[in-house]
Scaffold this motif. Structure first.
Motif, PDB file in Angstrom:
ATOM      1  N   ASP A  14       0.750  -1.335   0.180  1.00  0.00           N
ATOM      2  CA  ASP A  14       0.026   0.068   0.021  1.00  0.00           C
ATOM      3  C   ASP A  14       0.938   1.127  -0.040  1.00  0.00           C
ATOM      4  N   LYS A  38      -8.567   2.067   8.117  1.00  0.00           N
ATOM      5  CA  LYS A  38      -8.751   1.609   6.695  1.00  0.00           C
ATOM      6  C   LYS A  38      -9.275  -0.155   6.899  1.00  0.00           C
ATOM      7  N   LEU A  69       0.277   4.261  -0.374  1.00  0.00           N
ATOM      8  CA  LEU A  69      -0.319   5.300   0.399  1.00  0.00           C
ATOM      9  C   LEU A  69       0.011   5.319   2.008  1.00  0.00           C
ATOM     10  N   TYR A  99      -3.831   4.464  10.540  1.00  0.00           N
ATOM     11  CA  TYR A  99      -4.231   4.590   9.077  1.00  0.00           C
ATOM     12  C   TYR A  99      -4.553   3.056   8.773  1.00  0.00           C
ATOM     13  N   ASP A 116      -4.435  15.521  -0.753  1.00  0.00           N
ATOM     14  CA  ASP A 116      -3.530  14.875   0.058  1.00  0.00           C
ATOM     15  C   ASP A 116      -2.218  14.411  -0.800  1.00  0.00           C
ATOM     16  N   THR A 169      -1.769   9.216  -4.340  1.00  0.00           N
ATOM     17  CA  THR A 169      -2.984  10.255  -3.281  1.00  0.00           C
ATOM     18  C   THR A 169      -4.271   9.654  -3.000  1.00  0.00           C
ATOM     19  N   TYR A 170      -4.875   9.904  -2.035  1.00  0.00           N
ATOM     20  CA  TYR A 170      -6.153   9.464  -1.448  1.00  0.00           C
ATOM     21  C   TYR A 170      -7.249  10.427  -1.748  1.00  0.00           C
ATOM     22  N   SER A 171      -6.905  11.660  -1.791  1.00  0.00           N
ATOM     23  CA  SER A 171      -8.003  12.710  -2.575  1.00  0.00           C
ATOM     24  C   SER A 171      -7.045  13.750  -3.002  1.00  0.00           C
ATOM     25  N   LEU A 215      -6.669  11.944   5.909  1.00  0.00           N
ATOM     26  CA  LEU A 215      -5.179  11.729   5.826  1.00  0.00           C
ATOM     27  C   LEU A 215      -4.607  12.709   6.795  1.00  0.00           C
TER      28      LEU A 215
END
Length: 847
Positions: A7, A265, A9, A261, A85, A80-82, A101
């Motif tokens: 992962d 998640k 991220l 995190y 971020d 990126t998550y959004s 995040l």
């Protein structure tokens, strides 16, 4: 790497957490972003409470990442998550989060510091200083076992120099008045310049996880001796912030952010309100302990004395290695990274993990898997005990939170000690043991496992013993240690450790020609040097190596060689005794120091971890350096955590342990509440290694039972502060002897007097306690002053003294001896035996 990074991220959150306060280094170096950048970004990156511009370091953090982004692995920049971020925002918006995040790092930042945001505002509003002049205070200075803690800012005397980690810079110094602001700015500027150059050259940029391990080492090197904050107020509602390093805070922030995190998640709760909930049991604290370390290192059997020094070094190293590999196996199975390991020293580790469903079963399976591997190779001599404890985020910020966690983990570990193996699984007859010897003999070194290989002198050994001898031989010449997956074939060590990992010892010149396709970790295991190392890439550093004496050709010295180095040549003749000195030593009452030593306001998880890390720096980092520089015949069997075990020439080991105690006092700011105890054994080199360990351990326990802060030597417990006074006495008496003013027979008579003085002290103590068992003939021991006078008059060599000085000299020596026995009692044995051993004529002459 097979399991990292699954992962990207996750790794990005860790990177942002590690770098979230890097802007503080720029602020203190007065290297601020350009005015245009500040105006353009301050409304976004620098907004604080109520819309005010504050947290200027966050803007500097953003500018650093934008400037140096090309030196960061692309995968960590792009994932990126959004849309909010990006790495710049993730690292800099940890005070006013605007995304999920951001909220994770915001929460981790506060939990790491150990206080609520309201407390922080109180501290800032009442602070006496927030300037660049504030340096890092030592945590050790304000430890007390009787609540005698500092109350005012001015009571703190010790600080660290603004410098990278080095064998000298880890020692605090006394504050000096009158140092200019420019001095501090220049020091930070120099530190920043070196950091930036090293950051550009971090290796393995193509592998984000490996690159992160090297970055962590870089941060440790340059941020460990500068304060997390330069706020320095102390009042009833606040506490000192400047006694925790920027590195320790950043690392724990990354550890907590990683756990948060993975938890959110994994539970599908990656929302701001869930992230800020501190009542949920989001964490698992996992402690691992290797039991049977003594049995493992000092195991007898077979011809263990044949390669005693190499085996000892190899086995000691293996304990550290197996501890690291077990922690790595847990990380791998739980989907975590290296920042989840809060510490891993001396066969003990602590991991911060998310409390997800199924984790507990995985931990039990891991424990069984590791113990199965250990059982089939060491037959119950050693095992791993894994315990775990659920924790809430609020446990990190309540005043008694960390203390309770520490206490409960200790209780669980103590219980585990008495159930090391699952008897349902491992019980019964070892049916496959004898089958393993089919067509094979017994290993000549351990006498336990089937032989499969031959080493020097055609000695038949098992794979484990071959690896241990190989480590003992090559570790002193190696720069790096590589941990590979099971797919790697061409490695230095042949065993598949924990059925998963292959190990190679490498040198710098090996790196360009080494295939890293199956590499999990690459650790720099070189010992520190006095000179600053030339500019080269900064690799992940592990303090798992130790100093080993070598001859001019680079070969390891045997115990026989070391014992011989205690001899001194004079006029073609050898004097002294061919003997080893063996010392075990550790910190007194460490558990009490960690749980009760700090004031209530300072009892945070961060400080607990910091104290543990700094102690390990002394024993695992500084001690081998000291040996390499000044005590080159001292063999570090192990040193790390809070203890040491060394072997060497008997006289040099004695000087070494005195110096270690002196250095330790300086390291802990001469704090009388923190001390070492030691057990010293003098022995011939033929004594089996297990016996060396057992006897020195016995003497260490004797020192602790008699009041701690002392050394047991020659069977006598002596407080450290008396040793220097005894040394002056030894020099004076030895000079009399070497000038032939007193005879050797007098030294032996004085030894008899010492025994009488000891007996007198014992009788008086028994009388005082009302339980005397002395016999009437024992009262003769109280005649020692008369016998001292008689022996001295008879044994003084009057021929060597001028007639007019005769009575004056006899009076002088009588006064000296009587005063020594009155003040030091039986401890006079120490200088007397030293003189006798130093001056004894060795049994033969050599060229």
């Amino acid at each position: 790497m097979d399991h990292f990074p699954s992962d990207p991220l996750h790794l990005k959150v860790i990177l942002a957490s590690l770098l979230h306060d890097i802007g503080k280094l720029y602020e203190r170096a007065r290297k601020l972003p350009p005015e245009g950048y500040i105006k353009q970004n301050r409304d976004f990156n620098q907004l604080g409470h109520e819309g005010k511009h504050c947290y200027s370091h966050a803007l500097s953090t953003a500018y650093f990442i934008e400037n140096f982004g090309k030196f960061i692995p692309q995968e960590l920049r792009d994932t990126t998550y959004s849309s909010e971020d990006g790495l710049v925002n993730l690292a800099s918006l940890h005070h006013e989060p605007s995304s999920e995040l951001h909220s994770i790092i915001y929460e981790a930042n506060l939990l790491s510091k150990g206080y609520e945001i309201g407390t922080l505002e109180e501290i800032k509003s009442s602070s006496e200083s927030t300037t660049v002049e504030q340096r890092l205070f030592s945590l050790f200075e304000d430890i007390s076992s009787c609540k005698n803690w500092r109350k005012k800012f001015d009571e703190y005397e010790y600080v660290y120099e603004i410098a990278p980690i080095s064998p000298e810079s880890i020692f605090p110094v006394k504050r000096k008045p009158g140092i200019t602001t420019q001095y501090f700015t220049n020091a930070y500027t120099d530190l920043l310049r070196k950091f930036e150059e090293a950051f550009k050259n971090l290796p393995h940029r193509e592998n984000p996880y490996l690159w992160l391990t090297h970055l962590n080492c870089l941060l440790m090197k340059y941020l460990s001796l500068i304060p997390m904050a330069t706020v320095s107020a102390i009042n009833e509602k606040s506490f000192l912030l400047s006694d925790v390093s920027l590195y320790d805070h950043g690392y724990l922030t990354a550890s907590i952010a990683s756990a948060l995190y993975v938890f959110h998640k994994g539970t599908n709760t990656l929302q701001k309100e869930k992230i800020s909930d501190r009542e949920l049991e989001k964490f698992l604290l996992i402690e691992g302990n290797f039991y049977g370390i003594q049995s493992f290192i000092f195991s007898a059997g077979g011809a263990t004395n044949k390669f005693a020094a190499k085996l000892l070094r190899g086995r000691s190293f293996m304990i550290s290695l197996l501890s690291e590999l077990t922690a790595e196996l847990i990380l791998e199975e739980l989907g975590l990274t290296f920042v989840s390991v809060l510490y891993n020293t001396a066969g003990k580790f602590l991991i911060l993990a998310p409390n997800l469903q199924g984790m507990e079963k995985k931990l039990k399976d891991i424990e069984c898997e590791v113990n199965d591997w250990l059982y089939h190779r060491f037959y119950g001599e050693t095992s791993i005990g894994i315990v775990y404890l659920k924790a809430k985020p609020k446990d990190f910020i309540t005043k008694e939170g960390y203390k309770e966690l520490y206490k409960k983990l200790g209780e669980l570990a103590e219980e585990k000690k008495y159930q090391k193996f699952d008897l349902y699984y491992f019980g019964g007859a070892p049916c496959d043991y004898f089958k393993s010897f089919s067509g094979a003999g017994v290993c000549e070194l351990c006498g336990k496992r089937p032989s499969q290989e031959k080493i020097e002198e055609d000695v038949e050994v098992c794979v484990i013993c071959k690896d241990q001898v190989s480590v003992g031989k090559h570790i002193v010449k190696s720069d790096f240690l590589g941990i590979f997956s099971s797919k790697e074939n061409n490695t230095t060590l042949k065993e598949l450790y924990l059925n998963r990992y292959k190990i190679s010892l490498l040198n710098r010149e090996d790196l360009p020609k080494t295939s890293f396709s199956n590499l999990l970790y690459l650790w720099d295991i070189r010992l520190p040097t006095k000179q600053e190392a030339p500019a080269e890439p900064c690799y992940a550093l592990k303090f798992i190596n130790a100093y080993v004496p070598r001859d001019e050709s680079g070969n390891l010295l045997t115990f026989e060689d070391l014992a011989e180095k205690a001899l001194r040549k004079k006029d073609g003749k050898f004097f002294g005794i061919k003997a080893l000195g063996v010392v075990k030593s550790d910190v007194d009452d460490l558990g009490l120091i960690l749980s009760e030593g700090l004031s209530l306001e300072k009892r945070t998880f961060l400080r607990y971890l910091s104290i543990s890390r700094y102690l390990n720096l002394f024993f695992a980092y500084y001690l081998p350096f000291l040996c390499a520089q000044r005590f080159q015949n001292i063999y570090n069997v192990f040193s790390g955590g809070d203890d040491l075990f060394v072997i060497g020439p008997w006289d040099e080991v004695y000087e070494f342990i005195k110096e270690i105690n002196k250095c330790f006092k300086r390291f802990v700011c001469d704090n009388p509440y923190i001390s070492l105890s030691a057990g010293y054994l003098l022995t011939k080199p033929i004594l089996p290694v297990p016996e060396l360990a057992e006897r020195s351990e016995r003497y260490l326990k004797k020192a602790k039972s008699e009041g701690k802060n002392r050394i047991t030597i020659f069977g006598i417990g002596v407080p450290w502060e008396i040793l220097e006074e005894l040394e002056k006495f030894r020099i004076e008496i030895q000079q009399f002897y070497e000038k032939e003013l007193i005879a050797r027979a007098h030294l032996y008579r004085l030894n008899e007097i010492t025994e009488m003085v000891l007996k007198c002290a014992q009788i008086l103590k028994e009388i005082e306690e009302g339980k005397s068992t002395y016999k009437i003939q024992d009262l003769r021991t109280f005649m020692w002053p008369s016998l001292l006078y008689y022996f001295t008059i008879r044994n003084v060599n009057k021929v060597k003294i001028e007639q007019e000085d005769k009575h004056k000299f006899i009076e002088q020596i009588l006064v000296t001896l009587k005063k020594a026995f009155d003040e030091y009692k039986g401890a006079v044995r120490v200088p007397l035996w030293q003189i006798i051993y130093y001056t004894r004529r060795f049994g033969y002459e050599r060229d």
